[in-house]
Design a protein around this motif. Structure first.
Motif, PDB file in Angstrom:
ATOM      1  N   TYR A 196      45.247 -11.883  59.669  1.00 19.29           N
ATOM      2  CA  TYR A 196      43.888 -12.372  59.407  1.00 19.29           C
ATOM      3  C   TYR A 196      42.980 -12.079  60.594  1.00 19.29           C
ATOM      4  O   TYR A 196      43.421 -12.116  61.748  1.00 19.29           O
ATOM      5  CB  TYR A 196      43.927 -13.879  59.115  1.00 19.29           C
ATOM      6  CG  TYR A 196      44.704 -14.175  57.866  1.00 19.29           C
ATOM      7  CD1 TYR A 196      44.123 -14.005  56.614  1.00 19.29           C
ATOM      8  CD2 TYR A 196      46.038 -14.561  57.930  1.00 19.29           C
ATOM      9  CE1 TYR A 196      44.844 -14.234  55.450  1.00 19.29           C
ATOM     10  CE2 TYR A 196      46.766 -14.787  56.771  1.00 19.29           C
ATOM     11  CZ  TYR A 196      46.162 -14.623  55.541  1.00 19.29           C
ATOM     12  OH  TYR A 196      46.879 -14.836  54.387  1.00 19.29           O
ATOM     13  N   THR A 231      40.252 -12.525  63.545  1.00 20.79           N
ATOM     14  CA  THR A 231      39.732 -13.601  64.382  1.00 20.79           C
ATOM     15  C   THR A 231      38.270 -13.849  63.996  1.00 20.79           C
ATOM     16  O   THR A 231      37.664 -13.082  63.245  1.00 20.79           O
ATOM     17  CB  THR A 231      39.811 -13.229  65.864  1.00 20.79           C
ATOM     18  OG1 THR A 231      38.936 -12.106  66.094  1.00 20.79           O
ATOM     19  CG2 THR A 231      41.229 -12.872  66.279  1.00 20.79           C
ATOM     20  N   VAL A 232      37.704 -14.905  64.531  1.00 19.20           N
ATOM     21  CA  VAL A 232      36.294 -15.200  64.255  1.00 19.20           C
ATOM     22  C   VAL A 232      35.416 -14.036  64.710  1.00 19.20           C
ATOM     23  O   VAL A 232      34.519 -13.588  63.978  1.00 19.20           O
ATOM     24  CB  VAL A 232      35.868 -16.507  64.937  1.00 19.20           C
ATOM     25  CG1 VAL A 232      34.359 -16.729  64.779  1.00 19.20           C
ATOM     26  CG2 VAL A 232      36.633 -17.691  64.352  1.00 19.20           C
ATOM     27  N   PRO A 278      42.307 -19.198  56.726  1.00 20.11           N
ATOM     28  CA  PRO A 278      41.595 -17.939  56.982  1.00 20.11           C
ATOM     29  C   PRO A 278      41.655 -16.911  55.855  1.00 20.11           C
ATOM     30  O   PRO A 278      41.118 -15.811  56.015  1.00 20.11           O
ATOM     31  CB  PRO A 278      42.332 -17.398  58.212  1.00 20.11           C
ATOM     32  CG  PRO A 278      43.759 -17.827  57.985  1.00 20.11           C
ATOM     33  CD  PRO A 278      43.669 -19.180  57.316  1.00 20.11           C
ATOM     34  N   SER A 288      38.385 -15.381  55.053  1.00 19.77           N
ATOM     35  CA  SER A 288      37.737 -14.411  55.947  1.00 19.77           C
ATOM     36  C   SER A 288      37.822 -13.008  55.362  1.00 19.77           C
ATOM     37  O   SER A 288      36.846 -12.252  55.350  1.00 19.77           O
ATOM     38  CB  SER A 288      38.392 -14.457  57.332  1.00 19.77           C
ATOM     39  OG  SER A 288      38.180 -15.711  57.960  1.00 19.77           O
ATOM     40  N   CYS A 344      31.691 -18.022  58.390  1.00 15.82           N
ATOM     41  CA  CYS A 344      32.559 -19.021  59.016  1.00 15.82           C
ATOM     42  C   CYS A 344      31.710 -20.209  59.426  1.00 15.82           C
ATOM     43  O   CYS A 344      30.910 -20.108  60.354  1.00 15.82           O
ATOM     44  CB  CYS A 344      33.287 -18.437  60.226  1.00 15.82           C
ATOM     45  SG  CYS A 344      34.479 -19.585  60.956  1.00 15.82           S
ATOM     46  N   ARG A 353      38.825 -20.856  65.865  1.00 16.71           N
ATOM     47  CA  ARG A 353      39.347 -20.191  67.067  1.00 16.71           C
ATOM     48  C   ARG A 353      40.628 -20.868  67.563  1.00 16.71           C
ATOM     49  O   ARG A 353      41.478 -20.228  68.194  1.00 16.71           O
ATOM     50  CB  ARG A 353      38.290 -20.208  68.171  1.00 16.71           C
ATOM     51  CG  ARG A 353      37.086 -19.321  67.873  1.00 16.71           C
ATOM     52  CD  ARG A 353      36.117 -19.298  69.045  1.00 16.71           C
ATOM     53  NE  ARG A 353      34.825 -18.718  68.677  1.00 16.71           N
ATOM     54  CZ  ARG A 353      34.590 -17.424  68.514  1.00 16.71           C
ATOM     55  NH1 ARG A 353      35.581 -16.565  68.700  1.00 16.71           N
ATOM     56  NH2 ARG A 353      33.395 -16.982  68.168  1.00 16.71           N
ATOM     57  N   ASN A 391      43.038 -21.785  65.803  1.00 13.00           N
ATOM     58  CA  ASN A 391      44.147 -21.332  64.968  1.00 13.00           C
ATOM     59  C   ASN A 391      44.483 -19.856  65.175  1.00 13.00           C
ATOM     60  O   ASN A 391      45.474 -19.373  64.621  1.00 13.00           O
ATOM     61  CB  ASN A 391      43.810 -21.547  63.488  1.00 13.00           C
ATOM     62  CG  ASN A 391      44.006 -22.973  63.043  1.00 13.00           C
ATOM     63  OD1 ASN A 391      45.119 -23.432  62.807  1.00 13.00           O
ATOM     64  ND2 ASN A 391      42.901 -23.708  62.933  1.00 13.00           N
ATOM     65  N   GLU A 392      43.684 -19.152  65.946  1.00 11.44           N
ATOM     66  CA  GLU A 392      43.819 -17.701  66.001  1.00 11.44           C
ATOM     67  C   GLU A 392      45.170 -17.240  66.552  1.00 11.44           C
ATOM     68  O   GLU A 392      45.563 -16.093  66.314  1.00 11.44           O
ATOM     69  CB  GLU A 392      42.689 -17.108  66.836  1.00 11.44           C
ATOM     70  CG  GLU A 392      41.338 -17.197  66.148  1.00 11.44           C
ATOM     71  CD  GLU A 392      40.194 -16.618  66.964  1.00 11.44           C
ATOM     72  OE1 GLU A 392      39.116 -16.397  66.390  1.00 11.44           O
ATOM     73  OE2 GLU A 392      40.379 -16.393  68.184  1.00 11.44           O
ATOM     74  N   PHE A 428      47.200 -15.908  63.609  1.00 11.22           N
ATOM     75  CA  PHE A 428      46.598 -15.018  62.609  1.00 11.22           C
ATOM     76  C   PHE A 428      47.294 -13.656  62.531  1.00 11.22           C
ATOM     77  O   PHE A 428      47.332 -13.044  61.467  1.00 11.22           O
ATOM     78  CB  PHE A 428      45.108 -14.822  62.900  1.00 11.22           C
ATOM     79  CG  PHE A 428      44.251 -16.004  62.518  1.00 11.22           C
ATOM     80  CD1 PHE A 428      44.808 -17.166  62.006  1.00 11.22           C
ATOM     81  CD2 PHE A 428      42.882 -15.959  62.678  1.00 11.22           C
ATOM     82  CE1 PHE A 428      44.006 -18.256  61.650  1.00 11.22           C
ATOM     83  CE2 PHE A 428      42.070 -17.026  62.322  1.00 11.22           C
ATOM     84  CZ  PHE A 428      42.636 -18.178  61.817  1.00 11.22           C
ATOM     85  N   ASP A 429      47.847 -13.164  63.640  1.00 13.48           N
ATOM     86  CA  ASP A 429      48.541 -11.873  63.617  1.00 13.48           C
ATOM     87  C   ASP A 429      49.942 -11.975  63.014  1.00 13.48           C
ATOM     88  O   ASP A 429      50.498 -10.977  62.558  1.00 13.48           O
ATOM     89  CB  ASP A 429      48.657 -11.296  65.030  1.00 13.48           C
ATOM     90  CG  ASP A 429      47.360 -10.654  65.510  1.00 13.48           C
ATOM     91  OD1 ASP A 429      46.489 -10.378  64.656  1.00 13.48           O
ATOM     92  OD2 ASP A 429      47.215 -10.451  66.723  1.00 13.48           O
TER      93      ASP A 429
END
Length: 477
Positions: free
Chosen positions: A28, A30-31, A92, A95, A124, A131, A133-134, A137-138
């Motif tokens: 997902y 990032t912001v 996310p 997004s 967002c 941020r 939670n980032e 995300f990978d």
């Protein structure tokens, strides 16, 4: 309405095709990556998309709203759509949905014309929370990475649940800056359709839908079936939800919930409660809402309605007792070290809000186990232990994250360091048992985004069909 607009259509078959043909997605954004992608599209299509600032986050980040006006007939009444991402910062999937939606609308003039809508999109709404939670995300399918970097704000710090309300004994006006930004957007747009982009964690797909849009249910069932995602056929998240169709629940108002609690001899305005939801607030304008809840993980039996051979009351009691035990333990840990904590972190505030909730949720399960209606054979999809693992790993993890912040800052005395080490051991054990019990399997990001994206297109297309049908009837009369 013009003859061309009345004739134009987008079929369910086309929606499923579009949902099933997204490019491969991995993880997902990032912001920053999300906002950069949307801004790049605006710069590429300056004549088709505009932006305006609708607010500012608590940490000072601008909150932007992008508008794509689909259609060329200035005298024609186009559907007003408001789509909002990041309304819960640990969700996310939306997004990617935002990026895909804006990209397709800008590159495909036929799609814009046929949907005949003005699209207002806030990519967002809670950038500060997202941020936090980032870190996962990978690697969204690695349980340890996910839960160690998971963040869910307490109710009174959630954009979704801090809209003002003044109804009988329930009053709330402690709105957040982000909530005021979204409230402003709703008040100005007065959307015909409001679509906040949520997602769940495990299990199968389910939806919240305004009852007047219930004709969308067959498409909402077809989309996950086409993409290999099970429906959630166990119990809804809360007892007050009305089922419109399997895995499709009515998006009611906070006033509805209040009255339901009164009818069931529950406190309609419990202390510490937050405000009303964004969908409830938007309903004042006659707005139809859709929430498509897609899971990160598929879990065994989410859509299996066959008898499990296990008594449901026993399952409720077992899960309830486990939650009470965990909640009581973690509350004791918090009480023993609270005076030694020096950092008012968002993780600590999350733990302080949700850890006591474990005990309350567990006791509610135990009470339900005494209901004669639950003395029956459970279906396979009914898995109350899923709630136990969610609470333990999410909010035991939030407390662990708070204690680690103290240790990293060099401000933790020995009691806090020992508490952190003990909790680390317990948390690792919970993770191992969850993986064994739940057997979670990551659902390809492309597939869950496809279902959510298709649901968005479906709501707008079905609404356009209803508008065209009314126009034809009016013309005929």
């Amino acid at each position: 309405m013009t003859t061309e607009a009345m004739a134009a259509t987008i079929s369910d078959d086309e929606i499923v095709m579009r949902a099933s043909s997204l490019p491969e997605l991995d993880g997902y954004p990032t912001v920053d990556e999300l906002l950069e992608r949307v801004e790049a599209l605006r710069e590429e299509f300056p004549d088709l998309v505009t932006k305006r600032r609708v607010g500012t986050s608590r940490l000072g980040e601008p909150i932007m709203q992008y508008t794509v006006d689909g259609g060329t007939d200035a005298d024609d009444r186009r559907t007003r759509c408001l789509v909002v991402g990041g309304i819960h910062p640990n969700e996310p999937i939306g997004s990617h949905t935002v990026i895909r939606l804006i990209d397709d609308l800008l590159r495909d003039g036929s799609l814009r014309e046929r949907l005949h809508a003005v699209w207002h999109v806030i990519p967002c709404i809670d950038p500060d929370g997202m941020r936090l939670n980032e870190g996962w995300f990978d690697e969204p399918f690695d349980g340890e990475t996910y839960f160690r970097h998971f963040y869910r704000p307490p109710g009174h710090e959630q954009v979704e649940w801090t809209f003002p309300i003044d109804y009988k004994k329930k009053y709330f006006d402690a709105t957040l800056p982000e909530t005021r930004a979204l409230q402003r957007a709703i008040d100005e747009v007065r959307p015909d359709l409001y679509i906040p982009l949520h997602n769940s964690e495990t299990g199968g797909a389910y939806y919240y839908l305004s009852p007047d849009a219930r004709d969308l249910a067959p498409l909402l069932h077809r989309l996950p079936a086409e993409l290999g995602i099970p429906l959630h056929l166990g119990e809804p998240e809360a007892s007050h939800f009305t089922e419109l169709a399997p895995a499709v629940f009515a998006a009611g108002t906070s006033e509805d919930v209040y009255e339901w609690r009164v009818q069931n001899d529950l406190d309609p305005a419990p202390p510490g409660g937050a405000g009303q939801s964004s969908t409830s607030y938007a309903s004042r304008y006659g707005t139809l809402s859709l929430i498509a809840e897609l899971p990160i993980w598929r879990t065994f039996g989410a859509d299996d309605t066959q008898p499990s051979g296990t008594n449901y009351a026993d399952l409720l009691r077992e899960a309830g007792e486990a939650l009470v035990e965990t909640g009581t333990h973690l509350c004791a840990v918090l009480d023993s070290i609270r005076s030694s904590l020096t950092i008012d972190s968002p993780f600590l505030r999350s733990a302080e809000a949700f850890v006591p909730g474990m005990t309350r949720a567990g006791q509610h399960m135990i009470d339900r186990a005494e209901d004669p209606a639950n003395d029956r054979v459970a279906i396979v999809a009914e898995r109350p232990m899923s709630v136990v693992w969610m609470y333990r790993l999410r909010f035991g993890g939030a407390l662990l994250r708070a204690l680690r912040a103290e240790v990293a800052a060099g401000s933790a005395p020995a009691t806090v360091r020992r508490a952190a080490a003990d909790l680390e051991r317990s948390w690792n054990g919970w993770l191992a048992r969850r993986d064994s019990d739940e057997r979670p399997e990551g659902i390809p990001v492309t597939d869950v985004v496809g279902v959510q994206y298709g649901a968005v297109l479906g709501l707008v297309a079905h609404h356009a069909h209803r508008v065209r049908t009314r126009a034809r009837l009016e013309d005929a009369s």
